[in-house]
Design an enzyme around this catalytic site. Structure first.
Site, PDB file in Angstrom:
ATOM      1  N   TYR A  87       0.907  -1.460  -0.049  1.00  0.00           N
ATOM      2  CA  TYR A  87       0.024  -0.012   0.142  1.00  0.00           C
ATOM      3  C   TYR A  87       0.935   1.230   0.005  1.00  0.00           C
ATOM      4  CZ  TYR A  87      -2.823   3.814   1.812  1.00  0.00           C
ATOM      5  OH  TYR A  87      -3.673   5.010   1.863  1.00  0.00           O
ATOM      6  N   GLU A 144      -3.569   7.533  -3.827  1.00  0.00           N
ATOM      7  CA  GLU A 144      -3.418   6.254  -3.336  1.00  0.00           C
ATOM      8  C   GLU A 144      -3.631   5.122  -4.176  1.00  0.00           C
ATOM      9  OE1 GLU A 144      -5.778   4.942   0.548  1.00  0.00           O
ATOM     10  OE2 GLU A 144      -6.902   4.545  -1.208  1.00  0.00           O
TER      11      GLU A 144
END
Lengths: 301, 389
Positions: free
Chosen positions: B110, B197
């Site tokens: 991530y 993101e």
């Protein structure tokens, strides 16, 4: 006593010749604020509302000894206006402008931190600061205030007026009312202003008005708890019934530990010994009823 | 402004971030064949283009192995409402699918760049466990999440030194990872993003980094610096028709499911008004902040918006004038009612700058208005009025 602004504060208004700037310059003047100068690049040498206009803040500071700046400059140029004021040695900058890009504010904060002297920035996207009866540096309607001993700190504009009006109608005046602004990146947070109010001998009680998003309320609650002190603090958090997901941050909120809901803020306040008010219509009444007889008498006189 | 996955990836592509091979955007099942042909042999992935997260768990992302399976999945997804954990209960219509070649995943990370409000700085966030629900991970195992503050809005590779060590990646992967992070930070700064993101960023079995998903949110305040996105925002499907209308008028409007239409100035007071209606036993039909610098025309358009909602059985106007003057509100209101018929009771609470002028204008107009003195009074009257209708 009060914090940030007082009867002798000398104010320069950046963007004084614009429509918002001139309208609110007049409001400040009518309230009795010492508006000693205005700044609009290219209009130096002229005059508006009896106030001399300069091309730069530095000239206004030099010529009129301005020490507080009130900014109405449009968003694309507002970040530069803040830095200009800070570099001209203005000690308190109040930025009303709404809609400044977040990354512009990142740059402003960095620049302000590099300056040698202390400078306080309130806002942006805020209603300003008022010490009732002495000095109004902002866009709030003056008549709803009354000089007294309750300090108010708020992220909202009009909700602050609501709280002030409720207090005033009950005869509870305010020491200083500070709208810290509604943007993600602010010059000054809840806890710094709360710290000043707890130090201020003229403030007997403090009302915090928060809203959902971010974690400034939680930080202020922790600060209050760790500091350990004697002045009563009250808090209202707006947005308990707001639809979830519409205004909440994403990755930003994650980094800060998943805070941001009304409930998390209310819980943080409660744990810190701060009185949490449920109804926005009962802010004034709750403060009034909770003050001890001596404090009440102090606050009312 | 939120970008859809394919729009986010288009931005990433411009900065050289490696992406899965794509067959393009498919808006109708009939165009699927062309996209698959473009990609060659399967398996393929069909990804619903919606704004909310949690698509995968909600069945909005399908791995398909044959053209027939693909056609079947596309038929199921296109035009349907996808209800995810984040957009429940109403869901969001799937208007397009983004078609990509499937990849074999060896590692998932991530990574994101966002603004840390407290620090007033952008931060880079990293977690060696990608693909998971990061919000839950942040709550349950915050120690697994690492952040680097971007002091000058720039990335210094030393800040990430050692972060990928435990992943047992071949030599060179770490350097390539840093290049990608550098690109993401450049995108964030140059495009005025507020969130960027990548979840997950994968290391493939073939030994390559690929951004498998991408979510970009741009700073609305900075759209004036990016005219191409300003245009996109005006037709963005992120907003409902009413919300888009509001956006054009410079009003913030969020539709809700109650029966009391609200018009308030300022977001804080607007939220407090909703809270107050709730406490008074009613439910708000919307959140409407007419804005600090509103003019009579904005007030009129706000009213038109309110009254176009069929659920509304009473209207509550709560204005505490600061920048927005009460006389301006009154003029906008009178303007609106020259053209519109007010079919429901109107409760009005005016206070603040030029309140006397505002009240005078309304009083002289003969418009039937239920006046209210305080916030509580206004909410109670609105709730009572809505019940009577």
């Amino acid at each position: 006593m009060s914090i940030l602004v007082h009867a002798d504060s000398r104010v320069v208004i950046q963007g004084i010749t614009g429509s918002a700037g001139s309208f609110h310059a007049q409001g400040c003047l009518e309230y009795g604020t010492k508006v000693v100068a205005g700044v609009t690049p290219g209009k130096g040498g002229s005059e508006i509302l009896g106030v001399p206009v300069f091309d730069s803040v530095r000239q206004a500071v030099k010529g009129r000894h301005a020490e507080v700046s009130l900014i109405f400059v449009p968003a694309p140029h507002a970040a530069d206006a803040i830095v200009e004021a800070a570099e001209a040695d203005v000690k308190l900058i109040v930025c009303i402008t709404e809609g400044i890009p977040v990354l512009d504010m990142v740059g402003v904060k960095r620049r302000l931190a590099q300056l040698p002297g202390p400078v306080v920035l309130i806002g942006p996207n805020c209603p300003g600061v008022i010490t009732p009866g002495a000095c109004k540096v902002g866009i709030m309607p003056g008549y709803i205030h009354r000089a007294g001993k309750v300090g108010i700190i708020s992220r909202s504009g009009t909700l602050t007026y609501e709280a002030v009006w409720q207090l005033t109608r009950l005869g509870l005046g305010q020491s200083t009312v500070v709208g810290i602004g509604g943007d993600p990146i602010l010059g000054t947070g809840f806890q710094e202003i709360l710290g000043r109010m707890l130090e201020d001998p003229g403030t007997e009680a403090v009302v915090l008005i928060g809203e959902i998003g971010g974690s400034a309320e939680e930080a202020a609650a922790q600060f209050y708890r760790e500091r350990g002190n004697s002045k009563p603090v009250f808090a209202f958090v707006a947005g308990r019934t707001a639809p979830p997901g519409k205004r909440m941050g994403h990755a930003g909120a994650i980094v800060e530990g998943g805070t941001g809901t009304a409930e998390s803020k209310r819980e943080a306040f409660r744990k810190a010994g701060i009185c949490v008010i449920d109804s926005p219509a009962e802010i004034g009444q709750t403060v009034f009823e909770s003050l001890s007889p001596t404090r009440k008498q102090d606050a009312l006189t | 402004m939120k970008l859809l996955e394919y729009q986010s990836k288009e931005l990433l592509r411009r900065y050289g971030v490696p992406l899965p091979r794509s067959g393009g955007l498919v808006r109708a099942a009939g165009h699927l064949g062309k996209a698959l042909k473009e990609l060659g042999r399967g398996p393929w992935v069909l990804k619903s283009q919606v704004f909310s997260g949690g698509r995968g768990a909600a069945g909005g992302i399908r791995l398909v192995r044959t053209a027939q399976e693909a056609a079947c999945a596309a038929g199921e997804l296109l035009g349907k409402r996808l209800v995810t954990a984040q957009n429940a209960p109403e869901g969001e219509t799937v208007r397009a699918l983004w078609v990509e070649g499937a990849l074999e995943i060896s590692r998932e990370l991530y990574v994101s760049v966002s603004i840390h409000r407290g620090l007033g700085r952008p931060v880079f966030t990293f977690c060696a466990e990608g693909g998971v629900e990061i919000e839950r991970l942040a709550r349950e195992s915050p120690e697994k999440i690492r952040t680097a503050v971007l002091e000058e809005g720039e990335f210094r590779p030393h800040q990430l030194r050692g972060w990928t060590d435990g992943l047992e990646l071949p030599s060179g992967a770490g350097e390539r990872f840093q290049e990608i992070v550098g690109s993401l930070i450049r995108i964030f700064m140059e495009q005025d993003a507020s969130t960027l993101e990548i979840n997950p960023l994968i290391w493939t079995a073939q030994g390559e980094w690929v951004a498998l998903d991408a979510k970009v949110i741009l700073d609305d305040n900075a759209l004036y610096r990016h005219p191409e996105y300003l245009k996109l925002a005006q037709k963005s499907e992120e907003y409902s028709k009413a919300e888009r209308k509001a956006l054009e008028a410079g009003i913030s409007y969020v539709s809700m499911d109650g029966e009391i239409g609200c018009m308030v100035n300022g977001a804080g007071l607007a939220m407090a008004t909703l809270d107050m209606i709730h406490l008074a036993g009613g439910r708000a039909a919307n959140f409407l902040d007419v804005g600090g610098g509103a003019d009579a025309q904005q007030v009129r358009r706000g009213f038109e918006l309110l009254l176009s909602d069929r659920k509304v059985r009473a209207v509550l106007v709560n204005i505490f004038g600061g920048i927005l003057r009460c006389d301006v509100v009154a003029r906008g209101l009178l303007d609106a009612f020259r053209k519109l018929r007010l079919g429901v009771p109107l409760v009005m609470r005016l206070e603040g700058t030029r309140v006397e002028e505002g009240r005078k204008l309304l009083g002289a107009s003969g418009l039937s208005v239920i006046g209210a003195e305080t916030l509580a009074d206004a909410a109670q009257r609105a709730v009572a009025a809505a019940r009577k209708v």
